[in-house]
Enzyme design. Structure first.
Site, short mmCIF file in Angstrom:
data_model
loop_
_atom_site.label_atom_id
_atom_site.label_comp_id
_atom_site.label_asym_id
_atom_site.label_seq_id
_atom_site.Cartn_x
_atom_site.Cartn_y
_atom_site.Cartn_z
N CYS A 91 50.65 33.02 -29.06
CA CYS A 91 50.34 32.19 -30.22
C CYS A 91 49.49 31.03 -29.72
O CYS A 91 48.94 31.11 -28.61
CB CYS A 91 51.61 31.76 -30.97
SG CYS A 91 52.71 30.64 -30.08
N GLY A 92 49.34 29.99 -30.50
CA GLY A 92 48.46 28.90 -30.07
C GLY A 92 48.95 28.24 -28.80
O GLY A 92 48.19 28.04 -27.84
N THR A 93 50.23 27.92 -28.77
CA THR A 93 50.81 27.28 -27.59
C THR A 93 51.63 28.25 -26.74
O THR A 93 51.93 27.94 -25.59
CB THR A 93 51.80 26.17 -28.03
OG1 THR A 93 52.79 26.79 -28.87
CG2 THR A 93 51.08 25.07 -28.79
N GLY A 94 52.06 29.35 -27.32
CA GLY A 94 53.03 30.25 -26.68
C GLY A 94 54.46 29.82 -26.93
O GLY A 94 55.40 30.56 -26.63
N ILE A 95 54.63 28.64 -27.51
CA ILE A 95 55.99 28.10 -27.66
C ILE A 95 56.73 28.74 -28.83
O ILE A 95 57.83 29.29 -28.66
CB ILE A 95 55.96 26.56 -27.82
CG1 ILE A 95 55.37 25.90 -26.56
CG2 ILE A 95 57.36 26.02 -28.09
CD1 ILE A 95 55.07 24.41 -26.72
N GLY A 96 56.13 28.70 -30.00
CA GLY A 96 56.82 29.24 -31.19
C GLY A 96 57.17 30.71 -31.02
O GLY A 96 58.28 31.14 -31.31
N ARG B 93 72.77 37.94 -7.16
CA ARG B 93 72.92 36.63 -7.79
C ARG B 93 72.09 36.53 -9.07
O ARG B 93 72.53 35.93 -10.06
CB ARG B 93 72.56 35.50 -6.81
CG ARG B 93 71.12 35.41 -6.40
CD ARG B 93 70.94 34.29 -5.37
NE ARG B 93 69.57 33.89 -5.16
CZ ARG B 93 68.68 34.55 -4.43
NH1 ARG B 93 69.03 35.68 -3.82
NH2 ARG B 93 67.45 34.10 -4.28
N HIS B 94 70.95 37.19 -9.08
CA HIS B 94 70.11 37.16 -10.28
C HIS B 94 70.69 38.06 -11.37
O HIS B 94 70.66 37.71 -12.55
CB HIS B 94 68.68 37.55 -9.95
CG HIS B 94 68.00 36.55 -9.05
ND1 HIS B 94 68.00 35.21 -9.33
CD2 HIS B 94 67.34 36.70 -7.87
CE1 HIS B 94 67.34 34.56 -8.36
NE2 HIS B 94 66.96 35.44 -7.46
N ASP C 237 49.60 35.82 -33.03
CA ASP C 237 49.23 35.28 -34.34
C ASP C 237 47.74 34.92 -34.27
O ASP C 237 47.04 35.28 -33.30
CB ASP C 237 50.14 34.11 -34.74
CG ASP C 237 49.85 32.82 -33.96
OD1 ASP C 237 49.03 32.83 -33.02
OD2 ASP C 237 50.47 31.79 -34.30
N HIS C 238 47.26 34.19 -35.26
CA HIS C 238 45.84 33.82 -35.29
C HIS C 238 45.47 32.92 -34.11
O HIS C 238 44.36 33.02 -33.57
CB HIS C 238 45.50 33.12 -36.61
CG HIS C 238 46.43 32.00 -36.96
ND1 HIS C 238 47.75 32.21 -37.27
CD2 HIS C 238 46.24 30.65 -37.01
CE1 HIS C 238 48.34 31.05 -37.51
NE2 HIS C 238 47.44 30.08 -37.35
N HIS D 127 63.33 36.71 -10.71
CA HIS D 127 64.61 36.03 -10.92
C HIS D 127 65.24 36.33 -12.27
O HIS D 127 66.46 36.42 -12.37
CB HIS D 127 64.45 34.51 -10.81
CG HIS D 127 64.11 34.04 -9.43
ND1 HIS D 127 64.48 32.81 -8.96
CD2 HIS D 127 63.45 34.64 -8.41
CE1 HIS D 127 64.05 32.65 -7.71
NE2 HIS D 127 63.41 33.76 -7.36
C1 RB5 Z 1 49.63 28.12 -35.48
O1 RB5 Z 1 48.81 27.11 -35.98
C2 RB5 Z 1 50.49 27.57 -34.35
O2 RB5 Z 1 51.47 26.73 -34.86
C3 RB5 Z 1 51.10 28.71 -33.56
O3 RB5 Z 1 50.08 29.51 -33.07
C4 RB5 Z 1 51.94 28.31 -32.35
O4 RB5 Z 1 51.24 27.45 -31.51
C5 RB5 Z 1 53.30 27.88 -32.63
O5 RB5 Z 1 54.10 27.57 -31.74
#
Ligand code: RB5
Length: 142
Positions: free
Chosen positions: A64-69, A132-133, A7-8, A97
């Site tokens: 993405c910004g955090t990689g989490i979403g 196992r994996h 994403d951005h 693994h």
């Molecule tokens: C975008 O602002 C941000 O929310 C997205 O890049 C990401 O970090 C979401 O998890």
């Protein structure tokens, strides 16, 4: 063939990673975003995971910004094992693994030179193929 998208929030890091892959002669397909205008990360997770599930690409990189979403979105897709890794040890371990097929990174979390080391570790480490994996991964899918 590696599928890559961001994403951005991950756009700048994606450009760095693509230049790195190009310099190493690693084939990849860029699924966007193609500029840093605000977009929705689940759309890019869908593009990369579809390319893996339909066999066009073998592995993916999502940023993405955090990689989490983007990793949460990718892991909703059956057959996708997306690992958010900001260190080399985790990138190697998730291949050995978990047989992870997608690496997620946070463009606002990790600097480019360290990110490239994480990418290299992910792409160069094979699955261990240990029973196992294999059994544990099968339980994720069920
Ligand atoms: C975008 O602002 C941000 O929310 C997205 O890049 C990401 O970090 C979401 O998890």
């Amino acid at each position: 063939m590696i599928a890559i998208a961001s994403d951005h929030g991950g756009f700048v890091l994606k450009q760095e990673i693509m230049a790195h892959l190009e310099s190493k002669g690693v084939a990849f397909k860029d699924f966007g975003a193609f500029d840093d205008k605000a977009v929705d990360y689940p759309d890019y997770a869908k593009l990369v995971t579809s390319a893996i599930i339909n066999g066009e690409c073998s592995e993916g990189i999502l940023i993405c910004g955090t990689g989490i979403g983007i990793s949460i979105a990718a892991n909703k897709v059956a057959g996708i094992r997306c690992a958010l890794c900001h260190d080399v040890f985790s990138a190697e371990a998730t291949r050995l693994h978990n047989d992870a097929n997608v690496l997620a990174l946070g463009g606002r979390v990790i600097g480019p030179s360290h990110a490239l080391r994480v990418v290299d570790a992910f792409l160069s480490t094979p699955f261990s193929n240990e029973e196992r994996h294999i059994n544990r991964i099968a339980k994720i899918e069920n």
